[in-house]
Scaffold this active site. Structure first.
Site, mmCIF file in Angstrom:
data_model
loop_
_atom_site.group_PDB
_atom_site.id
_atom_site.type_symbol
_atom_site.label_atom_id
_atom_site.label_comp_id
_atom_site.label_asym_id
_atom_site.label_seq_id
_atom_site.Cartn_x
_atom_site.Cartn_y
_atom_site.Cartn_z
ATOM 1 N N HIS A 175 -16.565 -21.777 82.837
ATOM 2 C CA HIS A 175 -15.539 -22.641 82.250
ATOM 3 C C HIS A 175 -15.986 -24.107 82.321
ATOM 4 O O HIS A 175 -15.832 -24.875 81.361
ATOM 5 C CB HIS A 175 -14.209 -22.429 82.990
ATOM 6 C CG HIS A 175 -13.045 -23.079 82.332
ATOM 7 N ND1 HIS A 175 -12.152 -23.864 83.007
ATOM 8 C CD2 HIS A 175 -12.623 -23.071 81.047
ATOM 9 C CE1 HIS A 175 -11.225 -24.310 82.168
ATOM 10 N NE2 HIS A 175 -11.482 -23.844 80.970
ATOM 11 N N HIS A 179 -17.060 -26.547 78.833
ATOM 12 C CA HIS A 179 -16.538 -27.882 78.527
ATOM 13 C C HIS A 179 -17.646 -28.957 78.526
ATOM 14 O O HIS A 179 -17.410 -30.064 78.054
ATOM 15 C CB HIS A 179 -15.383 -28.247 79.471
ATOM 16 C CG HIS A 179 -14.090 -27.551 79.102
ATOM 17 N ND1 HIS A 179 -13.226 -28.044 78.156
ATOM 18 C CD2 HIS A 179 -13.525 -26.403 79.556
ATOM 19 C CE1 HIS A 179 -12.180 -27.230 78.033
ATOM 20 N NE2 HIS A 179 -12.334 -26.228 78.869
ATOM 21 N N GLU A 311 -5.904 -28.805 71.728
ATOM 22 C CA GLU A 311 -6.692 -29.315 72.855
ATOM 23 C C GLU A 311 -6.538 -30.825 72.915
ATOM 24 O O GLU A 311 -6.594 -31.427 73.969
ATOM 25 C CB GLU A 311 -8.189 -28.999 72.687
ATOM 26 C CG GLU A 311 -8.976 -29.528 73.871
ATOM 27 C CD GLU A 311 -10.497 -29.373 73.777
ATOM 28 O OE1 GLU A 311 -11.148 -29.456 74.831
ATOM 29 O OE2 GLU A 311 -11.016 -29.183 72.673
ATOM 30 N N HIS A 326 -2.371 -29.355 75.487
ATOM 31 C CA HIS A 326 -3.180 -28.533 76.385
ATOM 32 C C HIS A 326 -3.630 -29.328 77.607
ATOM 33 O O HIS A 326 -3.444 -28.926 78.750
ATOM 34 C CB HIS A 326 -4.396 -27.967 75.644
ATOM 35 C CG HIS A 326 -5.446 -27.450 76.575
ATOM 36 N ND1 HIS A 326 -6.572 -28.183 76.915
ATOM 37 C CD2 HIS A 326 -5.521 -26.304 77.292
ATOM 38 C CE1 HIS A 326 -7.290 -27.496 77.782
ATOM 39 N NE2 HIS A 326 -6.686 -26.348 78.027
ATOM 40 N N HIS A 330 -2.343 -29.141 81.760
ATOM 41 C CA HIS A 330 -3.174 -28.947 82.952
ATOM 42 C C HIS A 330 -2.864 -30.007 84.011
ATOM 43 O O HIS A 330 -2.703 -29.710 85.187
ATOM 44 C CB HIS A 330 -4.664 -29.042 82.591
ATOM 45 C CG HIS A 330 -5.274 -27.738 82.180
ATOM 46 N ND1 HIS A 330 -5.901 -26.901 83.070
ATOM 47 C CD2 HIS A 330 -5.366 -27.124 80.974
ATOM 48 C CE1 HIS A 330 -6.359 -25.828 82.433
ATOM 49 N NE2 HIS A 330 -6.042 -25.944 81.159
ATOM 50 N N HIS A 366 -2.421 -20.623 79.309
ATOM 51 C CA HIS A 366 -3.260 -20.355 78.145
ATOM 52 C C HIS A 366 -2.699 -19.260 77.250
ATOM 53 O O HIS A 366 -2.953 -19.252 76.053
ATOM 54 C CB HIS A 366 -4.715 -20.092 78.549
ATOM 55 C CG HIS A 366 -5.472 -21.385 78.577
ATOM 56 N ND1 HIS A 366 -5.900 -21.995 77.430
ATOM 57 C CD2 HIS A 366 -5.796 -22.219 79.588
ATOM 58 C CE1 HIS A 366 -6.482 -23.153 77.732
ATOM 59 N NE2 HIS A 366 -6.425 -23.311 79.035
#
Length: 638
Positions: A175, A179, A311, A326, A330, A366
């Site tokens: 992950h 990114h 995003e 998004h 977080h 998600h």
């Protein structure tokens, strides 16, 4: 003098060693600082850097753009050394990593594994203390010190059954690396390289993570997860047992029953407003840009536009209006314990790409995000016969060959993580953590195909897997099944007239990467050369390709489809061979995504028929296989 990949690799590795400790040059005069580095150092050292936090990301972008823009490799290294001791530790590692992945003169250079740079993001704090104690008691030993990973909970918390999966070092490292290959703030006009279908890839990679997580839940006799849907409901608790090496503070635990709170930068109501605006756009069929013009969400670009918006990447249309749901989701869930910062706590694991997969809320969040994408997919026409067929091509039989035909065994296995490049132990032997993780036996697919035409047909072979039954033991219908379909592989094959047998090994899967090369292996030059298929560290870990299954043998659909490669292929694919290791989830770096069809095709849209068997055409085959889990642990030394 032209440096080869190996010399460059050896000069890059020290940039990452002991990244949480200031170097000896810390007190060198600031006067020597390059003017390009002005305005950096805003996020203080000892703060936890978050890619989801707009201000952190703005500073990181400034730094990686300066580093990518350095004229020579020497200048690039010099800037890295200058910047190392005054910018934030996590931000430094992120920006240097992005630069190495994207500088043409770093082709063939591999990044060391993030789990060896910041083991504190992957290894519980009790385990790190055990390692330090063990090391203090054996100061003179030449041999390695090895300690076992401590666990983070027990069966009083049902979610603990899945800790082996959420806390897996490989998926958390994947992950983080994903990114790096797809920075949200990537500006093609500054760097001169476009990230093809980046918004769609954001949707697809995370959709697959959710599907895989639900397969894992069903393997453990647990229900599929409840999507997050109400911004005011109490959240489940979670404790990561992680503590940050850069500031000594723990990643806080979240007790059961906390709710999201407003932050200075963003309120819970902002998130709700953005959700409603995106949802409206999906149902009207277009988004509005800053000038009020309509941009249609059609079936070619719609998902890409939506992915960038959700995003909230640099490509996002009208971010002022549609927001950044998004990323702020977080951040807001990570700060639930100290929303206004009065206790000076670290944020929780949700704020860091290297740790967020550990928290059950990640998957629920998600799934909520994915539900928005699925709402959009519901507005598109269903695939018709001509979208799906491959005239003249018939799959007659599919076998999965392992120890037993059509059965894959899974088991737990030990691996080691070396701490010696993150902490200065000052000894010859390494200090290592031994941890267990899921793995599966090797297997290969054997696909029998008849080509009833007189010409050789190039084909794309698409392989998916999904559980046969839901948590109540009922057979899953296509509506639910398609969202649990996990991509196993996708590759090109030539189908000659008459009978063909395609054999493909699980190790060659287009979603996984072979294991990461450690600091030690890179320092010895293993696998480094400019001409090799570059290893980009982005990709699903090979050991988690197959869901766990259960002890009785859990039935899965193994779905194979052949499509016409001439329709699927994209102009420039394969021209550089760079980072094409795990192309399904990671794309091919700086090239077009190598498949013209929508990601997840044919399961990305609604299927009208209720049963898969009624929908299958001759160029598809649905075979029942089982996955059997064995509890005993295999020893496997890297």
């Amino acid at each position: 003098m032209v440096l080869g990949a190996l010399e460059k690799q050896l000069r890059v590795l020290p940039l990452f060693e002991y990244a949480s400790i200031p170097t000896k040059e810390k007190f060198a005069l600031k006067a020597h600082r390059d003017p390009k580095l002005q305005g950096l150092g805003v996020l203080g050292r000892g703060q936890l850097f978050s890619l989801f936090h707009a201000e952190h990301l703005a500073e990181a972008t400034k730094l990686y753009e300066v580093l990518i823009g350095a004229k020579t490799f020497e200048e690039f290294l010099d800037l890295c050394h200058q910047v190392r001791d005054f910018v934030n530790e996590g931000l430094y590692v992120y920006a240097v990593s992005v630069a190495i992945l994207h500088r043409p003169d770093c082709k063939g250079v591999s990044l060391p594994p993030i789990q060896e740079i910041f083991p504190d993001k992957f290894v519980t704090v009790q385990t790190l203390y055990d390692a330090f104690k063990e090391f203090w008691q054996n100061p003179h030993k030449e041999e390695d010190v090895i300690v076992d990973m401590q666990t983070t909970g027990n069966i009083l918390d049902p979610e603990y059954n899945l800790a082996y999966y959420r806390e897996d070092i490989g998926i958390n490292a994947h992950h983080w690396h994903w990114h790096l290959v797809y920075p949200a703030t990537w500006r093609p006009e500054v760097i001169g390289k476009v990230k093809d279908r980046k918004g769609e890839l954001f949707y697809y990679m995370h959709q697959q993570m959710c599907a895989r997580y639900d397969c894992e839940r069903l393997s453990n006799g647990m229900p599929r997860m409840e999507p997050f849907h109400n911004f005011h409901e109490p959240l489940e608790g979670y404790s990561s047992h992680l503590s940050s090496s850069i500031n000594g503070l723990p990643y806080p635990s979240r007790p059961d029953g906390m709710t999201l709170q407003d932050l200075k930068e963003v309120s819970v109501q902002d998130l709700e407003r953005w959700r409603d605006r995106i949802s409206d756009a999906i149902h009207i069929g277009h988004v509005e840009d800053e000038n009020g013009s309509h941009v249609p969400l059609d079936d070619t670009r719609g998902i890409d536009i939506l992915g960038a918006m959700v995003e909230a990447s640099y490509e996002s249309i009208n971010q002022a209006f549609y927001g950044s749901i998004h990323n702020w989701g977080h951040v807001i869930s990570a700060r639930v314990l100290d929303p206004d910062g009065r206790y000076h706590l670290n944020p929780g694991v949700m704020s860091d790409t290297a740790t967020s997969l550990r928290d059950p809320i990640f998957y629920r969040w998600h799934r909520f995000i994915d539900n928005m994408f699925q709402d959009y997919k519901e507005t598109l026409p269903h695939y018709n016969h001509s979208d799906l067929e491959f005239p003249g091509i018939e799959i007659t039989k599919v076998l999965l060959n392992a120890e037993h035909t059509n059965n894959i065994n899974t088991f737990k296995e030990f691996s080691m993580l070396d701490l010696s490049h993150a902490y200065e132990f000052g000894r010859d032997g390494a200090v290592k953590v031994r941890f267990s993780h899921l793995n599966h036996e090797d297997f290969h697919y054997k696909i029998q195909v008849e080509n009833h035409t007189s010409k050789t047909k190039p084909a794309t072979v698409r392989i998916f897997m999904a559980p046969k039954y839901d948590e109540l033991g009922n057979e899953l219908d296509t509506k639910n099944l398609r969202r649990l379909m996990i991509e196993m592989d996708k590759f090109h094959a030539e189908i000659h007239p008459g009978h063909n047998t395609i054999v493909r090994h699980s190790k060659d899967s287009s979603v996984t990467i072979s294991s990461a090369r450690s600091f030690g292996q890179l320092a010895h030059g293993e696998g480094i050369n400019e001409h090799a298929n570059e290893y980009c560290s982005c990709g699903w870990p090979d050991h988690l390709l197959v869901p766990r299954g259960d002890e009785k043998g859990m039935p899965f659909h193994l779905f194979v489809m052949l499509t016409d490669w001439l329709h699927d292929q994209v102009g420039d694919h394969g021209k550089t061979g760079m980072c094409t290791d795990a192309v399904s989830y990671c794309g091919a770096k700086d090239q077009l995504y190598p498949d013209r069809r929508p990601m997840g095709f044919p399961f990305d849209r609604h299927i009208e028929l209720e049963h898969l068997k009624d929908w299958v055409l001759p160029n598809m085959k649905d075979t029942l296989i089982t996955v059997t889990h064995h509890e005993e642990i295999h020893n496997h030394n890297h």
